[in-house]
Design a protein around this motif. Structure first.
Motif, PDB file in Angstrom:
ATOM      1  N   THR A  54     106.239  24.814  53.376  1.00  0.00           N
ATOM      2  CA  THR A  54     105.576  26.018  52.865  1.00  0.00           C
ATOM      3  C   THR A  54     104.052  25.925  52.896  1.00  0.00           C
ATOM      4  OG1 THR A  54     105.806  25.108  50.635  1.00  0.00           O
ATOM      5  CG2 THR A  54     107.524  26.622  51.379  1.00  0.00           C
ATOM      6  N   LEU A  55     103.527  24.907  53.551  1.00  0.00           N
ATOM      7  CA  LEU A  55     102.077  24.702  53.691  1.00  0.00           C
ATOM      8  C   LEU A  55     101.378  24.499  52.349  1.00  0.00           C
ATOM      9  CD1 LEU A  55     101.163  27.302  56.483  1.00  0.00           C
ATOM     10  CD2 LEU A  55     101.970  24.940  56.728  1.00  0.00           C
ATOM     11  N   GLN A  56     102.126  24.091  51.345  1.00  0.00           N
ATOM     12  CA  GLN A  56     101.510  23.839  50.041  1.00  0.00           C
ATOM     13  C   GLN A  56     100.762  22.508  50.007  1.00  0.00           C
ATOM     14  OE1 GLN A  56     103.680  25.905  46.520  1.00  0.00           O
ATOM     15  NE2 GLN A  56     105.297  24.988  47.775  1.00  0.00           N
ATOM     16  N   ASP A  57     100.924  21.708  51.075  1.00  0.00           N
ATOM     17  CA  ASP A  57     100.097  20.507  51.201  1.00  0.00           C
ATOM     18  C   ASP A  57      98.759  20.832  51.866  1.00  0.00           C
ATOM     19  OD1 ASP A  57     101.280  21.120  53.646  1.00  0.00           O
ATOM     20  OD2 ASP A  57     101.492  19.018  54.256  1.00  0.00           O
ATOM     21  N   ARG A  58      98.571  22.105  52.209  1.00  0.00           N
ATOM     22  CA  ARG A  58      97.318  22.628  52.771  1.00  0.00           C
ATOM     23  C   ARG A  58      96.814  21.817  53.970  1.00  0.00           C
ATOM     24  NH1 ARG A  58      93.726  25.574  48.145  1.00  0.00           N
ATOM     25  NH2 ARG A  58      95.460  26.634  47.098  1.00  0.00           N
ATOM     26  N   PRO A  59      97.595  21.764  55.039  1.00  0.00           N
ATOM     27  CA  PRO A  59      97.201  20.957  56.203  1.00  0.00           C
ATOM     28  C   PRO A  59      96.139  21.639  57.054  1.00  0.00           C
ATOM     29  CG  PRO A  59      99.188  22.163  56.702  1.00  0.00           C
ATOM     30  CD  PRO A  59      98.876  22.460  55.252  1.00  0.00           C
ATOM     31  N   GLN A  60      95.467  20.849  57.850  1.00  0.00           N
ATOM     32  CA  GLN A  60      94.570  21.359  58.877  1.00  0.00           C
ATOM     33  C   GLN A  60      95.420  21.563  60.117  1.00  0.00           C
ATOM     34  OE1 GLN A  60      91.210  22.043  58.472  1.00  0.00           O
ATOM     35  NE2 GLN A  60      91.345  22.987  60.502  1.00  0.00           N
ATOM     36  N   LEU A  61      95.678  22.807  60.490  1.00  0.00           N
ATOM     37  CA  LEU A  61      96.555  23.088  61.621  1.00  0.00           C
ATOM     38  C   LEU A  61      95.756  23.207  62.917  1.00  0.00           C
ATOM     39  CD1 LEU A  61      98.920  25.742  59.979  1.00  0.00           C
ATOM     40  CD2 LEU A  61      99.287  23.272  60.226  1.00  0.00           C
ATOM     41  N   HIS A  62      96.406  22.817  64.033  1.00  0.00           N
ATOM     42  CA  HIS A  62      95.758  22.873  65.336  1.00  0.00           C
ATOM     43  C   HIS A  62      95.842  24.284  65.913  1.00  0.00           C
ATOM     44  CE1 HIS A  62      95.486  18.668  64.853  1.00  0.00           C
ATOM     45  NE2 HIS A  62      96.660  18.320  65.343  1.00  0.00           N
ATOM     46  N   GLN A  63      95.117  24.480  66.987  1.00  0.00           N
ATOM     47  CA  GLN A  63      95.110  25.777  67.659  1.00  0.00           C
ATOM     48  C   GLN A  63      96.497  26.090  68.215  1.00  0.00           C
ATOM     49  OE1 GLN A  63      92.090  26.037  70.655  1.00  0.00           O
ATOM     50  NE2 GLN A  63      92.484  28.182  71.127  1.00  0.00           N
ATOM     51  N   THR A  64      96.854  27.361  68.168  1.00  0.00           N
ATOM     52  CA  THR A  64      98.188  27.793  68.615  1.00  0.00           C
ATOM     53  C   THR A  64      98.381  27.542  70.109  1.00  0.00           C
ATOM     54  OG1 THR A  64      98.240  29.510  66.910  1.00  0.00           O
ATOM     55  CG2 THR A  64      99.752  29.766  68.773  1.00  0.00           C
ATOM     56  N   LYS A  65      99.565  27.019  70.461  1.00  0.00           N
ATOM     57  CA  LYS A  65      99.937  26.788  71.855  1.00  0.00           C
ATOM     58  C   LYS A  65     101.175  27.617  72.190  1.00  0.00           C
ATOM     59  CE  LYS A  65      98.388  21.947  71.986  1.00  0.00           C
ATOM     60  NZ  LYS A  65      98.805  20.545  72.254  1.00  0.00           N
ATOM     61  N   THR A  66     101.261  28.050  73.449  1.00  0.00           N
ATOM     62  CA  THR A  66     102.450  28.766  73.912  1.00  0.00           C
ATOM     63  C   THR A  66     103.508  27.756  74.322  1.00  0.00           C
ATOM     64  OG1 THR A  66     101.113  30.627  74.697  1.00  0.00           O
ATOM     65  CG2 THR A  66     103.335  30.415  75.600  1.00  0.00           C
ATOM     66  N   SER A  67     104.757  28.030  73.933  1.00  0.00           N
ATOM     67  CA  SER A  67     105.848  27.132  74.299  1.00  0.00           C
ATOM     68  C   SER A  67     107.134  27.948  74.439  1.00  0.00           C
ATOM     69  CB  SER A  67     106.019  26.035  73.247  1.00  0.00           C
ATOM     70  OG  SER A  67     106.925  25.045  73.713  1.00  0.00           O
ATOM     71  N   THR A  68     108.259  27.254  74.529  1.00  0.00           N
ATOM     72  CA  THR A  68     109.558  27.920  74.633  1.00  0.00           C
ATOM     73  C   THR A  68     110.554  27.239  73.693  1.00  0.00           C
ATOM     74  OG1 THR A  68     110.378  26.471  76.397  1.00  0.00           O
ATOM     75  CG2 THR A  68     109.142  28.440  77.086  1.00  0.00           C
ATOM     76  N   VAL A  69     111.632  27.935  73.417  1.00  0.00           N
ATOM     77  CA  VAL A  69     112.686  27.360  72.584  1.00  0.00           C
ATOM     78  C   VAL A  69     113.224  26.085  73.225  1.00  0.00           C
ATOM     79  CG1 VAL A  69     115.054  27.735  71.765  1.00  0.00           C
ATOM     80  CG2 VAL A  69     113.332  29.549  71.509  1.00  0.00           C
ATOM     81  N   THR A  70     113.409  26.115  74.537  1.00  0.00           N
ATOM     82  CA  THR A  70     113.942  24.946  75.245  1.00  0.00           C
ATOM     83  C   THR A  70     112.984  23.765  75.173  1.00  0.00           C
ATOM     84  OG1 THR A  70     115.163  26.372  76.770  1.00  0.00           O
ATOM     85  CG2 THR A  70     114.807  24.092  77.454  1.00  0.00           C
ATOM     86  N   ALA A  71     111.698  24.014  75.412  1.00  0.00           N
ATOM     87  CA  ALA A  71     110.708  22.926  75.407  1.00  0.00           C
ATOM     88  C   ALA A  71     110.584  22.301  74.021  1.00  0.00           C
ATOM     89  CB  ALA A  71     109.356  23.455  75.876  1.00  0.00           C
ATOM     90  N   LEU A  72     110.564  23.097  72.988  1.00  0.00           N
ATOM     91  CA  LEU A  72     110.457  22.553  71.633  1.00  0.00           C
ATOM     92  C   LEU A  72     111.705  21.756  71.262  1.00  0.00           C
ATOM     93  CD1 LEU A  72     108.788  25.522  69.701  1.00  0.00           C
ATOM     94  CD2 LEU A  72     107.710  23.459  70.622  1.00  0.00           C
ATOM     95  N   GLY A  73     112.829  22.168  71.812  1.00  0.00           N
ATOM     96  CA  GLY A  73     114.070  21.448  71.547  1.00  0.00           C
ATOM     97  C   GLY A  73     114.162  20.109  72.250  1.00  0.00           C
ATOM     98  N   ARG A  74     113.222  19.848  73.160  1.00  0.00           N
ATOM     99  CA  ARG A  74     113.218  18.587  73.899  1.00  0.00           C
ATOM    100  C   ARG A  74     112.186  17.592  73.368  1.00  0.00           C
ATOM    101  NH1 ARG A  74     113.527  21.233  79.986  1.00  0.00           N
ATOM    102  NH2 ARG A  74     115.798  21.653  80.005  1.00  0.00           N
ATOM    103  N   LEU A  75     111.400  17.995  72.392  1.00  0.00           N
ATOM    104  CA  LEU A  75     110.414  17.072  71.828  1.00  0.00           C
ATOM    105  C   LEU A  75     111.110  15.884  71.180  1.00  0.00           C
ATOM    106  CD1 LEU A  75     107.961  19.606  70.115  1.00  0.00           C
ATOM    107  CD2 LEU A  75     107.637  18.430  72.297  1.00  0.00           C
ATOM    108  N   THR A  76     110.462  14.743  71.258  1.00  0.00           N
ATOM    109  CA  THR A  76     111.052  13.538  70.657  1.00  0.00           C
ATOM    110  C   THR A  76     111.003  13.644  69.138  1.00  0.00           C
ATOM    111  OG1 THR A  76     110.317  12.206  72.523  1.00  0.00           O
ATOM    112  CG2 THR A  76     110.925  11.032  70.498  1.00  0.00           C
ATOM    113  N   PRO A  77     112.159  13.590  68.476  1.00  0.00           N
ATOM    114  CA  PRO A  77     112.161  13.715  67.020  1.00  0.00           C
ATOM    115  C   PRO A  77     111.672  12.438  66.355  1.00  0.00           C
ATOM    116  CG  PRO A  77     114.379  13.290  67.803  1.00  0.00           C
ATOM    117  CD  PRO A  77     113.520  13.467  69.036  1.00  0.00           C
TER     118      PRO A  77
END
Length: 210
Positions: A54-77
């Motif tokens: 919920t972002l209650q830890d108030r993080p510094q977020l990076h700039q938005t990147k375009t991706s796909t459902v498939t690509a995000l599902g392949r990231l190393t957990p």
């Protein structure tokens, strides 16, 4: 005299028994005690790193990147999950069909995205559970939640790796967009709501873990 005394003794005994039984009779015949008020369930605000979700830890977020459902599902957990992970500072935008929406017990909207043959979960938190986030992020999350619909959408959210709990529609690596920061329906390029008879008023209920 003996018979009269005996009758009087019997009468006194009967009267005594009758008098003694009055409280018992009243207790049995009286109305049942009013039932105790049912306890209202406590509205929990999630668990398992809920402040990260919920972002209650108030993080510094990076700039938005375009991706796909498939690509995000392949990231190393990650192998370990505790506080916010380095990958979870990234913000991604994907185009996908929203195929199901479910309100979780903590009030979050559990939104299933489908594209390219894959699915992933995105979540729009309840405003009641984002109180310690910055005002700007709270506004983003609330506006995104208000916009959630069954449609072909562009969804912007913060990368989050959930625990493997067999959630409906999860990505292979349990990557999620959690929370959703921007939600916008696009011209229908994918599945139309009429093609999904299980949908009812844009809301589909199913069992899943948060």
């Amino acid at each position: 005299m003996g018979r009269a005394l005996r009758r009087r003794s019997i009468a006194v005994l009967v009267l005594a028994l009758a008098t003694a039984s009055i409280p018992v009779a009243l207790h049995v015949a009286g109305p049942a005690a009013a039932p105790r008020a049912a306890l209202q369930p406590t509205q929990a605000c999630g668990y398992d790193r809920s402040t990260v979700k919920t972002l209650q830890d108030r993080p510094q977020l990076h700039q938005t990147k375009t991706s796909t459902v498939t690509a995000l599902g392949r990231l190393t957990p990650p192998t370990l999950r505790s506080t916010r992970l380095p990958q979870e500072h990234h913000v991604y935008v994907v185009n996908a069909d929203v195929i199901a929406i479910h309100r979780e017990t903590d009030g979050d909207l559990h939104v299933i995205l489908s594209a390219g043959g894959g699915t992933m979960i995105s979540e729009a938190p309840s405003p009641a559970c984002t109180r310690d986030a910055t005002p700007f992020r709270r506004l983003q999350m609330r506006r995104a939640r208000d916009s959630v619909r069954i449609c072909h959408a562009q969804v912007t959210g913060v990368l989050f790796f959930d625990y493997a709990a067999g959630q409906y529609g999860h990505a292979p690596n349990y990557a999620e967009l959690h929370p959703v920061l921007v939600f916008q329906c696009l011209p229908s390029l994918g599945a139309k709501p009429s093609e999904h008879p299980s949908r009812l008023n844009g809301l589909v209920r199913f069992q899943s873990a948060d």
